[in-house]
Each structure stands twice: as C-alpha cells, then as structure tokens.
Design a protein around this motif. Structure first.
Motif, PDB file in Angstrom:
ATOM      1  N   VAL A 273       0.836  -1.200   0.000  1.00  9.76           N
ATOM      2  CA  VAL A 273       0.000   0.000   0.000  1.00  9.76           C
ATOM      3  C   VAL A 273       0.867   1.244   0.000  1.00  9.76           C
ATOM      4  O   VAL A 273       2.018   1.228   0.403  1.00  9.76           O
ATOM      5  CB  VAL A 273      -0.973   0.047   1.206  1.00  9.76           C
ATOM      6  N   ASP A 274       0.272   2.314  -0.491  1.00  2.00           N
ATOM      7  CA  ASP A 274       0.839   3.656  -0.539  1.00  2.00           C
ATOM      8  C   ASP A 274       1.905   3.806  -1.622  1.00  2.00           C
ATOM      9  O   ASP A 274       1.766   4.580  -2.540  1.00  2.00           O
ATOM     10  CB  ASP A 274       1.400   4.093   0.815  1.00  2.00           C
ATOM     11  N   ALA A 275       2.999   3.106  -1.489  1.00  2.84           N
ATOM     12  CA  ALA A 275       4.065   3.175  -2.476  1.00  2.84           C
ATOM     13  C   ALA A 275       4.152   1.856  -3.222  1.00  2.84           C
ATOM     14  O   ALA A 275       3.536   0.865  -2.841  1.00  2.84           O
ATOM     15  CB  ALA A 275       5.392   3.459  -1.790  1.00  2.84           C
ATOM     16  N   LEU A 293      -1.421   2.408  -4.813  1.00  2.00           N
ATOM     17  CA  LEU A 293      -0.600   3.608  -4.722  1.00  2.00           C
ATOM     18  C   LEU A 293      -1.374   4.851  -4.284  1.00  2.00           C
ATOM     19  O   LEU A 293      -2.523   5.060  -4.667  1.00  2.00           O
ATOM     20  CB  LEU A 293       0.046   3.894  -6.077  1.00  2.00           C
ATOM     21  N   LYS A 294      -0.695   5.691  -3.505  1.00  2.00           N
ATOM     22  CA  LYS A 294      -1.196   7.009  -3.139  1.00  2.00           C
ATOM     23  C   LYS A 294      -0.107   8.031  -3.485  1.00  2.00           C
ATOM     24  O   LYS A 294       1.035   7.876  -3.060  1.00  2.00           O
ATOM     25  CB  LYS A 294      -1.488   7.087  -1.640  1.00  2.00           C
ATOM     26  N   GLY A 295      -0.461   9.064  -4.219  1.00  3.42           N
ATOM     27  CA  GLY A 295       0.527  10.059  -4.634  1.00  3.42           C
ATOM     28  C   GLY A 295       0.822  11.079  -3.564  1.00  3.42           C
ATOM     29  O   GLY A 295       0.721  12.289  -3.797  1.00  3.42           O
ATOM     30  N   ILE A 296       1.215  10.637  -2.403  1.00  5.41           N
ATOM     31  CA  ILE A 296       1.489  11.544  -1.285  1.00  5.41           C
ATOM     32  C   ILE A 296       2.652  12.473  -1.596  1.00  5.41           C
ATOM     33  O   ILE A 296       2.600  13.678  -1.327  1.00  5.41           O
ATOM     34  CB  ILE A 296       1.784  10.761   0.011  1.00  5.41           C
ATOM     35  N   ASP A 297       3.712  11.932  -2.163  1.00  3.01           N
ATOM     36  CA  ASP A 297       4.878  12.775  -2.458  1.00  3.01           C
ATOM     37  C   ASP A 297       4.526  13.868  -3.453  1.00  3.01           C
ATOM     38  O   ASP A 297       4.959  15.016  -3.319  1.00  3.01           O
ATOM     39  CB  ASP A 297       6.054  11.926  -2.955  1.00  3.01           C
ATOM     40  N   VAL A 298       3.713  13.536  -4.441  1.00  2.00           N
ATOM     41  CA  VAL A 298       3.312  14.520  -5.442  1.00  2.00           C
ATOM     42  C   VAL A 298       2.450  15.611  -4.809  1.00  2.00           C
ATOM     43  O   VAL A 298       2.637  16.802  -5.068  1.00  2.00           O
ATOM     44  CB  VAL A 298       2.552  13.850  -6.600  1.00  2.00           C
ATOM     45  N   GLY A 299       1.497  15.203  -3.962  1.00  2.00           N
ATOM     46  CA  GLY A 299       0.646  16.179  -3.298  1.00  2.00           C
ATOM     47  C   GLY A 299       1.437  17.131  -2.419  1.00  2.00           C
ATOM     48  O   GLY A 299       1.208  18.346  -2.428  1.00  2.00           O
ATOM     49  N   THR A 320      -7.548  10.570  -7.020  1.00  2.00           N
ATOM     50  CA  THR A 320      -8.494   9.610  -7.576  1.00  2.00           C
ATOM     51  C   THR A 320      -7.832   8.876  -8.736  1.00  2.00           C
ATOM     52  O   THR A 320      -6.726   9.226  -9.158  1.00  2.00           O
ATOM     53  CB  THR A 320      -9.758  10.325  -8.101  1.00  2.00           C
ATOM     54  N   LEU A 321      -8.517   7.880  -9.262  1.00  2.00           N
ATOM     55  CA  LEU A 321      -8.018   7.221 -10.469  1.00  2.00           C
ATOM     56  C   LEU A 321      -7.973   8.199 -11.631  1.00  2.00           C
ATOM     57  O   LEU A 321      -7.053   8.160 -12.459  1.00  2.00           O
ATOM     58  CB  LEU A 321      -8.918   6.036 -10.835  1.00  2.00           C
ATOM     59  N   GLU A 322      -8.937   9.101 -11.680  1.00  2.00           N
ATOM     60  CA  GLU A 322      -9.024  10.028 -12.815  1.00  2.00           C
ATOM     61  C   GLU A 322      -7.817  10.954 -12.893  1.00  2.00           C
ATOM     62  O   GLU A 322      -7.270  11.189 -13.964  1.00  2.00           O
ATOM     63  CB  GLU A 322     -10.307  10.850 -12.735  1.00  2.00           C
ATOM     64  N   ASN A 323      -7.397  11.493 -11.736  1.00  2.00           N
ATOM     65  CA  ASN A 323      -6.243  12.396 -11.775  1.00  2.00           C
ATOM     66  C   ASN A 323      -4.926  11.688 -11.458  1.00  2.00           C
ATOM     67  O   ASN A 323      -3.901  12.336 -11.282  1.00  2.00           O
ATOM     68  CB  ASN A 323      -6.450  13.591 -10.835  1.00  2.00           C
ATOM     69  N   GLU A 324      -4.984  10.363 -11.381  1.00  2.00           N
ATOM     70  CA  GLU A 324      -3.817   9.509 -11.138  1.00  2.00           C
ATOM     71  C   GLU A 324      -3.186   9.754  -9.766  1.00  2.00           C
ATOM     72  O   GLU A 324      -2.017   9.458  -9.545  1.00  2.00           O
ATOM     73  CB  GLU A 324      -2.779   9.681 -12.248  1.00  2.00           C
ATOM     74  N   GLY A 325      -4.008  10.274  -8.833  1.00  2.00           N
ATOM     75  CA  GLY A 325      -3.540  10.407  -7.453  1.00  2.00           C
ATOM     76  C   GLY A 325      -3.528   9.078  -6.730  1.00  2.00           C
ATOM     77  O   GLY A 325      -2.879   8.926  -5.701  1.00  2.00           O
ATOM     78  N   VAL A 326      -4.277   8.093  -7.245  1.00  2.00           N
ATOM     79  CA  VAL A 326      -4.233   6.718  -6.751  1.00  2.00           C
ATOM     80  C   VAL A 326      -4.138   5.793  -7.958  1.00  2.00           C
ATOM     81  O   VAL A 326      -4.427   6.188  -9.089  1.00  2.00           O
ATOM     82  CB  VAL A 326      -5.477   6.353  -5.896  1.00  2.00           C
ATOM     83  N   GLY A 327      -3.726   4.557  -7.723  1.00  2.00           N
ATOM     84  CA  GLY A 327      -3.610   3.612  -8.827  1.00  2.00           C
ATOM     85  C   GLY A 327      -3.007   2.302  -8.373  1.00  2.00           C
ATOM     86  O   GLY A 327      -2.796   2.076  -7.172  1.00  2.00           O
ATOM     87  N   LEU A 328      -2.716   1.449  -9.330  1.00  2.00           N
ATOM     88  CA  LEU A 328      -2.053   0.175  -9.054  1.00  2.00           C
ATOM     89  C   LEU A 328      -0.644   0.200  -9.633  1.00  2.00           C
ATOM     90  O   LEU A 328      -0.419   0.722 -10.733  1.00  2.00           O
ATOM     91  CB  LEU A 328      -2.817  -0.996  -9.682  1.00  2.00           C
ATOM     92  N   ALA A 329       0.289  -0.406  -8.904  1.00  2.00           N
ATOM     93  CA  ALA A 329       1.658  -0.547  -9.394  1.00  2.00           C
ATOM     94  C   ALA A 329       1.731  -1.693 -10.396  1.00  2.00           C
ATOM     95  O   ALA A 329       0.790  -2.487 -10.540  1.00  2.00           O
ATOM     96  CB  ALA A 329       2.602  -0.818  -8.222  1.00  2.00           C
ATOM     97  N   ALA A 330       2.851  -1.789 -11.069  1.00  2.00           N
ATOM     98  CA  ALA A 330       3.083  -2.898 -12.002  1.00  2.00           C
ATOM     99  C   ALA A 330       3.098  -4.224 -11.241  1.00  2.00           C
ATOM    100  O   ALA A 330       3.276  -4.262 -10.015  1.00  2.00           O
ATOM    101  CB  ALA A 330       4.406  -2.695 -12.722  1.00  2.00           C
TER     102      ALA A 330
END
Length: 366
Positions: A273-275, A293-299, A320-330
């Motif tokens: 989670v998170d990274a 994933l959570k884009g904490i560093d970007v925020g 969100t998924l839409e702004n790519e602030g969250v997602g799945l890693a490879a």
C-alpha cells in the motif's frame, strides 16, 4: 472563522500528478534541520511524522521525499520532526511553530486534532494535512481556513486490486488486516472487498475475504503500525484460513506478513500500500502481486512548491483514479501469473470508475 466547504472538497479540483507512497509510523520526537540547497529566501517548510517515522517505506517516507524535493528546488532549508507516539504530536507541532516555520505538513489521520489546534492558534502559518480533512466536528467543513487537506480515495484503486486478486487466487480465499480501525486504513480494506464482491457477482464465483467484514465495518487489526509479532500472528491466522493473497494496511506491518508468508513455504502473494513496495523494499519484491498507490509525495511537493512561491491554496488535493492520485503498481515478478484477459478487465473497470459508470463506495466519495 471561514471554513473550506464540502462542495469545495470534491469539486473544481485542478489537480494532477501521481506517485507511490506508504502508510507510516516512527522514531524519536527530536527536531532536525537539514539543508535542501543554497537558501534563496526566508521560506521555511516543515513536517511532522506520525509514529511511523520517515523511514517507514510508506506514507511518512513519501511525504518526506515530496517535501525535500520541493525544498531542494526552491533552494531553501527545511525542518522535519519524527514522532515516537501520539502524545508527541502537539509538542512537535509547537516546536516547529516556535522555530518560525511558514508551512507545516502533518503526516497522517491521527495528527488531525493537534493540527486543528495548532492551525487555529496560528492563523498566519500554512498547514497541510495528509490523509485527513481536519473536520473534527463532522460538519462537512475543514476546521481552519489555513489548512490544505491532501487526501486520497484509495477505495477506487483497492477495488481494482480486489478484483485482480479474485481472478488470481488459487484457493478462493483472500486475506487483509490493518494497523488500526481508522478511515484511512479501512478505506483500503473495504475497497478491496468491494472489488472481490464485484468479481463474484460478474463471474458467478465465491471468492471469500477474511480479515474484514463490510457489514460490521470491522476486522483484524494489530492496534498500531509496527512490524511486530502481533502483526505476524494475524498474518499467520489469515494463512491458516487458506488465504493465498494478503493485503496488510498500515506501513511496516507488511514486513510481518512477508515473514509469515516466507515461513509458510507456500506460494502466497502480498499486496503493498501507498508506495510501490517492490521499489521501496526489494527484500519482499518476489512476494508482491502489486501495490495500491497514493501520490502523497506529489501532493506534498505541489503544496510546498506553491506555498514557497507565495501561492498557497487551501483547495484540497483529492487523489483519484481520474487524476492519477491513486492507482495500481506494475505486477513485476508476478506479471506472468496474471492472465492477459484479467488485465484487460481491470483496465476496463478503471475506465468505468473514471467515467462514473461504476461507483466505489468510500467516505471520500462525493
């Protein structure tokens, strides 16, 4: 006092960016000052960790990386204070106020009460709250006009992870457990379970989730965010129930789950989670199906860069998924074990969530 409204929280967001992060805890409550390059101004960004510390390979670490990157590009110094326990939060915040910080970032849901108090007492200081809207009276508004929330609807990405896991499992049992029963932890667990439910509905399957009960809004929790024997025992309990994919939510507790998996001698996957935990902790890389994933560093980076340029904005950063602030890693080492048609289905579900055709429930949903 003016407050950020709920409407502002969820509409008109001009945010972009993505990255990976983790959920963390930490070290001694002693302040340290580090140079981020040749100081070009008097601007001083600062950060307080939760009890996980800045080396948690999770969200504290990601927040810290976002701040240090911004400080380096701005050519300013920064101050960072690690908390050893919840009782350190108020004192650590006051120490940064006393040191003249212009912007103070608080990392984690549990710092919200101390952040609200400090922000209210110091209206000229800018505050950034990671993982909480700082709405302690639950009236739908942020409790101080000088707080910018950075929050993430991770249920959306966790939904994809749950659907993916339901399509990969060989035993038909998936496990999850968390550090504490708080919204920023359970949002992962509940989103994951929703994804499994959706898989079952569409496929006529009967994949089970152990460790989280959606109806009761309760499940398996360690009571903290430490990689210890208690976390290992909970992971072992999930393995004993035949779970072959495990989602631990709570910073370093994934390390205890990894130890239990390795001792079991079974092929059991781990979800970070998170990274992207495959990148942050290669020692468990072979176990990882993916990471949420959570884009904490970007925020944090965006907030500090804006504040350092005199453009601090309290508009919430909602990932969100839409702004790519969250997602799945490879999928990394597990890529060959994920059927191509399942990957396509997950991509289609992501598009449906973004388009509003599929709703994932969460406390952050509009």
């Amino acid at each position: 006092m003016k407050k950020t409204t709920t409407k502002a929280l969820f509409s008109g967001l001009a945010i972009a960016g993505t990255a990976a992060l983790l959920a963390g805890c930490g070290a001694a409550p002693e302040s340290s000052s580090t140079s981020g390059g040749q100081a070009a101004s008097d601007y001083l960004p600062c950060m307080v960790s939760d009890a996980g510390g800045f080396d948690d390979k999770s969200f504290n670490q990601l927040g810290f990386e976002g701040m240090t990157q911004a400080a380096d590009e701005l050519g300013v110094e920064y101050k960072a204070v690690e908390s050893a326990a919840e009782t350190d939060y108020a004192a650590n915040l006051q120490s940064l106020v006393d040191q003249g910080c212009n912007t103070i970032v608080t990392v984690g849901f549990l710092l919200a009460p101390a952040a609200a108090e400090a922000a209210t007492a110091n209206p000229d200081i800018e505050f950034v709250s990671i993982d909480d809207t700082v709405d302690l009276d639950f009236d739908g508004t942020t409790d101080a006009e000088n707080i910018k929330p950075i929050i993430f609807d991770t249920a959306q990405a966790a939904f994809l992870a749950g659907y993916l896991s339901a399509g990969v499992t060989q035993t038909g049992v998936l496990g999850t457990f968390g550090g504490m029963n708080i919204p920023t932890v359970t949002i992962f667990m509940d989103g994951f379970a929703q994804g499994v439910d959706y898989y079952n509905e569409t496929k006529g399957a009967d994949v089970k989730v152990v460790g989280w009960d959606r109806a009761a809004e309760d499940g398996s929790f360690t009571g903290g965010f430490e990689a210890n024997d208690g976390a290992r025992q909970i992971a072992q309990g999930l393995i004993d129930q035949n779970a072959d994919i495990i989602l631990p939510v709570g910073g370093p507790i994934y390390q205890s789950a990894a130890a239990a998996i390795e001792d079991s001698g079974k092929e059991i996957a781990l979800i970070g989670v998170d990274a992207d935990v495959f990148e942050t902790d290669p020692s468990v890389g072979s176990l990882l199906l993916t990471s949420i994933l959570k884009g904490i560093d970007v925020g944090v980076y965006d907030a500090i860069m804006a504040a350092g340029g005199g453009d601090f904005d309290v508009t919430p950063f909602v990932g969100t998924l839409e702004n790519e602030g969250v997602g799945l890693a490879a999928f990394h080492d597990w890529e060959s074990k994920v059927p191509a048609e399942l990957v396509t289905e997950v991509d289609e579900l992501k598009a449906a969530i973004i388009a509003g055709e599929l709703t994932v429930e969460s406390y952050l949903a509009e």
